[in-house]
Scaffold this motif. Structure first.
Motif, PDB file in Angstrom:
ATOM      1  N   ASN A  53      -7.485   7.552   6.751  1.00  0.00           N
ATOM      2  CA  ASN A  53      -7.228   6.281   6.050  1.00  0.00           C
ATOM      3  C   ASN A  53      -7.859   5.110   6.792  1.00  0.00           C
ATOM      4  OD1 ASN A  53      -5.748   7.295   3.906  1.00  0.00           O
ATOM      5  ND2 ASN A  53      -3.744   6.760   4.762  1.00  0.00           N
ATOM      6  N   ALA A  54      -7.706   5.095   8.105  1.00  0.00           N
ATOM      7  CA  ALA A  54      -8.238   3.992   8.903  1.00  0.00           C
ATOM      8  C   ALA A  54      -9.740   3.839   8.675  1.00  0.00           C
ATOM      9  CB  ALA A  54      -7.935   4.216  10.389  1.00  0.00           C
ATOM     10  N   VAL A  55     -10.427   4.972   8.568  1.00  0.00           N
ATOM     11  CA  VAL A  55     -11.876   4.948   8.316  1.00  0.00           C
ATOM     12  C   VAL A  55     -12.150   4.530   6.869  1.00  0.00           C
ATOM     13  CG1 VAL A  55     -13.940   6.410   8.133  1.00  0.00           C
ATOM     14  CG2 VAL A  55     -12.379   6.668  10.092  1.00  0.00           C
ATOM     15  N   LYS A  56     -11.471   5.188   5.950  1.00  0.00           N
ATOM     16  CA  LYS A  56     -11.741   5.009   4.516  1.00  0.00           C
ATOM     17  C   LYS A  56     -11.476   3.581   4.044  1.00  0.00           C
ATOM     18  CE  LYS A  56      -8.892   7.236   1.445  1.00  0.00           C
ATOM     19  NZ  LYS A  56      -8.429   8.272   0.490  1.00  0.00           N
ATOM     20  N   TYR A  57     -10.441   2.966   4.594  1.00  0.00           N
ATOM     21  CA  TYR A  57     -10.085   1.606   4.162  1.00  0.00           C
ATOM     22  C   TYR A  57     -10.684   0.539   5.082  1.00  0.00           C
ATOM     23  CZ  TYR A  57      -7.183   4.158   0.934  1.00  0.00           C
ATOM     24  OH  TYR A  57      -6.762   5.014  -0.058  1.00  0.00           O
ATOM     25  N   SER A  58     -11.708   0.937   5.827  1.00  0.00           N
ATOM     26  CA  SER A  58     -12.530  -0.003   6.604  1.00  0.00           C
ATOM     27  C   SER A  58     -13.968   0.162   6.157  1.00  0.00           C
ATOM     28  CB  SER A  58     -12.427   0.290   8.104  1.00  0.00           C
ATOM     29  OG  SER A  58     -11.115   0.256   8.562  1.00  0.00           O
ATOM     30  N   PRO A  59     -14.273  -0.202   4.897  1.00  0.00           N
ATOM     31  CA  PRO A  59     -15.603   0.108   4.356  1.00  0.00           C
ATOM     32  C   PRO A  59     -16.736  -0.640   5.063  1.00  0.00           C
ATOM     33  CG  PRO A  59     -14.351  -1.278   2.831  1.00  0.00           C
ATOM     34  CD  PRO A  59     -13.401  -0.859   3.910  1.00  0.00           C
ATOM     35  N   ASP A  60     -16.405  -1.661   5.820  1.00  0.00           N
ATOM     36  CA  ASP A  60     -17.438  -2.362   6.581  1.00  0.00           C
ATOM     37  C   ASP A  60     -17.499  -1.897   8.033  1.00  0.00           C
ATOM     38  OD1 ASP A  60     -18.216  -3.947   4.358  1.00  0.00           O
ATOM     39  OD2 ASP A  60     -16.475  -5.234   4.701  1.00  0.00           O
ATOM     40  N   VAL A 101      -2.632   1.359  -3.587  1.00  0.00           N
ATOM     41  CA  VAL A 101      -2.862  -0.067  -3.802  1.00  0.00           C
ATOM     42  C   VAL A 101      -4.006  -0.212  -4.790  1.00  0.00           C
ATOM     43  CG1 VAL A 101      -3.452  -2.261  -2.710  1.00  0.00           C
ATOM     44  CG2 VAL A 101      -2.079  -0.564  -1.464  1.00  0.00           C
ATOM     45  N   ASP A 102      -3.850  -1.099  -5.738  1.00  0.00           N
ATOM     46  CA  ASP A 102      -4.917  -1.359  -6.707  1.00  0.00           C
ATOM     47  C   ASP A 102      -6.112  -1.946  -5.981  1.00  0.00           C
ATOM     48  OD1 ASP A 102      -6.530  -1.955  -8.801  1.00  0.00           O
ATOM     49  OD2 ASP A 102      -5.298  -3.597  -9.562  1.00  0.00           O
ATOM     50  N   ASN A 103      -7.188  -1.174  -5.971  1.00  0.00           N
ATOM     51  CA  ASN A 103      -8.376  -1.613  -5.239  1.00  0.00           C
ATOM     52  C   ASN A 103      -9.388  -2.302  -6.137  1.00  0.00           C
ATOM     53  OD1 ASN A 103      -7.809  -0.715  -2.523  1.00  0.00           O
ATOM     54  ND2 ASN A 103      -7.934   1.364  -3.336  1.00  0.00           N
ATOM     55  N   ARG A 107     -13.434  -2.690  -3.211  1.00  0.00           N
ATOM     56  CA  ARG A 107     -14.348  -1.623  -3.598  1.00  0.00           C
ATOM     57  C   ARG A 107     -13.538  -0.448  -4.107  1.00  0.00           C
ATOM     58  NH1 ARG A 107     -18.410  -2.808   1.296  1.00  0.00           N
ATOM     59  NH2 ARG A 107     -17.419  -4.788   1.701  1.00  0.00           N
ATOM     60  N   ARG A 108     -14.140   0.370  -4.894  1.00  0.00           N
ATOM     61  CA  ARG A 108     -13.429   1.547  -5.386  1.00  0.00           C
ATOM     62  C   ARG A 108     -13.401   2.607  -4.297  1.00  0.00           C
ATOM     63  NH1 ARG A 108     -10.919   0.518  -9.402  1.00  0.00           N
ATOM     64  NH2 ARG A 108      -9.846   2.431  -8.890  1.00  0.00           N
ATOM     65  N   ILE A 109     -12.215   2.926  -3.877  1.00  0.00           N
ATOM     66  CA  ILE A 109     -12.029   3.936  -2.848  1.00  0.00           C
ATOM     67  C   ILE A 109     -11.101   5.003  -3.416  1.00  0.00           C
ATOM     68  CG2 ILE A 109     -11.157   4.388  -0.522  1.00  0.00           C
ATOM     69  CD1 ILE A 109     -11.799   1.421   0.138  1.00  0.00           C
ATOM     70  N   GLY A 110     -11.560   6.232  -3.431  1.00  0.00           N
ATOM     71  CA  GLY A 110     -10.815   7.297  -4.079  1.00  0.00           C
ATOM     72  C   GLY A 110      -9.677   7.854  -3.248  1.00  0.00           C
ATOM     73  N   GLY A 111      -8.760   8.539  -3.917  1.00  0.00           N
ATOM     74  CA  GLY A 111      -7.638   9.177  -3.239  1.00  0.00           C
ATOM     75  C   GLY A 111      -6.560   9.512  -4.237  1.00  0.00           C
ATOM     76  N   THR A 112      -5.554  10.264  -3.783  1.00  0.00           N
ATOM     77  CA  THR A 112      -4.488  10.684  -4.685  1.00  0.00           C
ATOM     78  C   THR A 112      -3.166   9.980  -4.400  1.00  0.00           C
ATOM     79  OG1 THR A 112      -3.968  12.509  -3.215  1.00  0.00           O
ATOM     80  CG2 THR A 112      -5.469  12.974  -5.031  1.00  0.00           C
ATOM     81  N   GLY A 113      -3.067   9.304  -3.275  1.00  0.00           N
ATOM     82  CA  GLY A 113      -1.817   8.624  -2.950  1.00  0.00           C
ATOM     83  C   GLY A 113      -0.775   9.546  -2.340  1.00  0.00           C
TER      84      GLY A 113
END
Ligand code: ATP
Ligand code: MG
Length: 156
Positions: A53-60, A101-103, A107-113
């Motif tokens: 998650n830390a990687v995926k939700y740090s797109p920059d 969270v509504d992204n 950016r659109r980031i995939g996942g199942t929650g």
């Protein structure tokens, strides 16, 4: 079984490193008592979900920083990122099954929650707890705490 969290976390970081070239990783071990009683494979899953998650939700990009330390007789692990952060109104829900969270405004980031639901289950099964501090556009820090009773006696 006694599980040393240091190699578990280091292995997770080595694996996650392969998936990105825009993130830096740091692992800081600030206590000698890093062995708990638990299930190695489930603990690996726990930290994989948090670091992923830390990687995926740090797109920059940015740094993903992991710290192991003792606080109030508990073994704590912080997983910190410099990513998107989590809106305050979403924070109470992120551990719920299928909650995402509504992204749309980002950016659109995939996942199942499911990742954090699994994290919470594994932490509870080890008698611990997990919580998060986050600021939008600054980043998030997830903290896992294992109770003293699950820290095995240091032998020397
Ligand atoms: P999955 O892990 O099942 O592939 P997911 O990543 O969407 O999907 P969770 O890991 O349970 O699901 O996370 C729930 C939500 O919490 C995510 O959709 C995301 O919006 C938010 N979130 C989780 N970790 C972070 C983080 N480090 N930074 C910002 N937002 C996060
Ligand atoms: Mg996830």
């Amino acid at each position: 079984e006694p599980v040393d969290l240091v190699p578990v976390v280091e292995k997770v970081v080595e694996t996650e490193k392969l998936g990105t070239d825009i993130h830096a990783f740091s692992v800081s071990i600030e206590t000698k008592r890093t062995v708990i009683r638990g299930d190695r494979e489930r603990l690996r899953q726990l930290f994989t979900n948090l670091v992923h998650n830390a990687v995926k939700y740090s797109p920059d990009g940015g740094t993903v920083a992991i710290r192991l330390y003792e606080h109030s007789g508990r073994l704590c692990v912080d997983v910190r990122d410099e990513g998107l952060g989590i809106p305050a109104e979403a924070l109470p829900h992120i551990f719920e099954k299928f909650y995402r969270v509504d992204n749309s405004d980002r950016r659109r980031i995939g996942g199942t929650g499911l990742g954090l639901t699994i994290v919470k289950e594994i932490v509870k099964a080890h008698g611990g707890e997990v919580d998060v501090v986050s600021e939008e556009k600054k980043g998030s820090t997830f903290t896992v705490r294992f109770p003293m009773a699950s820290i095995t006696q240091e032998i020397n």
